[in-house]
Design a protein around this motif. Sequence first.
Motif, PDB file in Angstrom:
ATOM      1  N   ALA A  16       0.827  -1.206   0.000  1.00  0.00           N
ATOM      2  CA  ALA A  16       0.000   0.000   0.000  1.00  0.00           C
ATOM      3  C   ALA A  16       0.863   1.260   0.000  1.00  0.00           C
ATOM      4  CB  ALA A  16      -0.932  -0.005   1.199  1.00  0.00           C
ATOM      5  N   ALA A  17       1.944   1.248   0.766  1.00  0.00           N
ATOM      6  CA  ALA A  17       2.816   2.416   0.817  1.00  0.00           C
ATOM      7  C   ALA A  17       3.471   2.676  -0.530  1.00  0.00           C
ATOM      8  CB  ALA A  17       3.880   2.213   1.893  1.00  0.00           C
ATOM      9  N   MET A  18       3.938   1.616  -1.168  1.00  0.00           N
ATOM     10  CA  MET A  18       4.590   1.774  -2.461  1.00  0.00           C
ATOM     11  C   MET A  18       3.586   2.153  -3.539  1.00  0.00           C
ATOM     12  SD  MET A  18       7.375  -0.795  -4.177  1.00  0.00           S
ATOM     13  CE  MET A  18       8.373  -0.677  -2.692  1.00  0.00           C
ATOM     14  N   ARG A  19       2.367   1.651  -3.422  1.00  0.00           N
ATOM     15  CA  ARG A  19       1.328   1.977  -4.399  1.00  0.00           C
ATOM     16  C   ARG A  19       1.083   3.483  -4.446  1.00  0.00           C
ATOM     17  NH1 ARG A  19      -2.208   4.658  -5.929  1.00  0.00           N
ATOM     18  NH2 ARG A  19      -4.412   4.339  -6.238  1.00  0.00           N
ATOM     19  N   TYR A  20       1.032   4.132  -3.302  1.00  0.00           N
ATOM     20  CA  TYR A  20       0.725   5.562  -3.268  1.00  0.00           C
ATOM     21  C   TYR A  20       1.904   6.425  -3.706  1.00  0.00           C
ATOM     22  CZ  TYR A  20      -3.865   4.789  -1.360  1.00  0.00           C
ATOM     23  OH  TYR A  20      -5.172   4.394  -1.216  1.00  0.00           O
ATOM     24  N   ILE A  21       3.103   5.879  -3.652  1.00  0.00           N
ATOM     25  CA  ILE A  21       4.266   6.608  -4.143  1.00  0.00           C
ATOM     26  C   ILE A  21       4.366   6.524  -5.667  1.00  0.00           C
ATOM     27  CG2 ILE A  21       6.801   6.654  -4.172  1.00  0.00           C
ATOM     28  CD1 ILE A  21       6.681   5.604  -1.279  1.00  0.00           C
ATOM     29  N   LEU A  22       4.047   5.362  -6.218  1.00  0.00           N
ATOM     30  CA  LEU A  22       4.339   5.085  -7.621  1.00  0.00           C
ATOM     31  C   LEU A  22       3.166   5.260  -8.572  1.00  0.00           C
ATOM     32  CD1 LEU A  22       6.522   1.862  -7.224  1.00  0.00           C
ATOM     33  CD2 LEU A  22       7.306   4.215  -7.525  1.00  0.00           C
ATOM     34  N   GLU A  23       1.938   5.207  -8.056  1.00  0.00           N
ATOM     35  CA  GLU A  23       0.801   5.135  -8.970  1.00  0.00           C
ATOM     36  C   GLU A  23      -0.157   6.306  -8.766  1.00  0.00           C
ATOM     37  OE1 GLU A  23      -0.972   1.363  -8.268  1.00  0.00           O
ATOM     38  OE2 GLU A  23       0.761   0.237  -8.982  1.00  0.00           O
TER      39      GLU A  23
END
Length: 381
Positions: free
Chosen positions: A256-263
């Motif tokens: 979830a954390a990476m999703r909000y950074i990348l997408e």
Amino acid sequence: MIYDFDELIDRANTNSFKWDKYAGKDIIPLWVADMDFKSATPILEALENVTKQGVMGYWHVPDELVEVTVKRLAEHHHWDVPKEWIVWLPGMVPGLTLTCMCVGQDDDEVITTVPIYGPFMKAPLAARKKLVKVPLQLEDNRWTFDFEAIKAAITPRTRVFMLCNPYNPGGTVFTREELQTLADICLANNIVICADEIHCDLILDITKQHISIATLSPEIARQTVTLLSPSKTFNIAGLGCSFAVIPDDELRAKYAAMRYILEPMISAYAFEAALAAYRDGEEWRQQLLAYLRKNHAYILQEMNTFKGFKMLPLDATYLAWIDVREAGIENIAQKLEEAGVGISEGAFFFDGAGFIRLNFGTQTSLLQEAISRMKKVLELK
């Protein structure tokens, strides 16, 4: 409400990825996985309501969409999913890449079976992982796993197995026994399963049942990322709304954390369309399935009349997978385009050379015209 799936929709010169590939040419596009049917009325009304409101700002996921999705997972997948397990995504393809990024270290290995939908090949590389390919095997006229080959491909650096079920291309719906065997292999080797189940609501063979691999046991659920979406089923792929079900707390938090950074954030249109699809679209879906089953029967019969062509019945999807290796035709896609029919070459699906994929999610009249054109350039048996 009765829907008219025979209605011809003029998609030419609309910036349609599918149709404008052949702009200015008399070619019927039967390639990319994009159906030619109008979406269900509740979906169109939901989109209209967003437009009327007039403010195109950021949205969070509607509470009702979460509730409807949890209910659908219980009813269709026999899976009780706490809402906290769901991570919303702007598409299934980003979900593949995120899984590969969140599991393991650089240069670890990701296994998938081939031939396979193209992004399966690209996701591990984008995540700095090594891709390991294991061919499917044809058994009793059905594409399935070669478990001995899968076990032989596993090394101490294997971290992820990318599963597609129902399978694209080939249309296989894997049985409980097949999924359990795969799950046991992955559990024994501490391998996370990334399960693309985006075609699960498009079962053509009424004797087959889709089973989410994560439902087999709590142990396998904790090692699975399940990717789902209304996009393919309800023909709203261009809107971009998918989700991952991730039971493991640590993996889900990282994901979830990476999703909000990348997408990008998901739009109001995508959320509202997904809600309308899952809440109010079942009548449309059932009528769609009836129409696709008729198209499937027609294409299955016709493809097997051509010399050197072999199509096996599909368990699911609207994407025919046709073996043309014995046809002896070089540049078959070009030859069919010259005849006025656009298909996907098997090579796009990595190790699918010698096959073609044909999208029959279109009006029957267009399919009939496409077959008529093919008969002019291909030999019949």
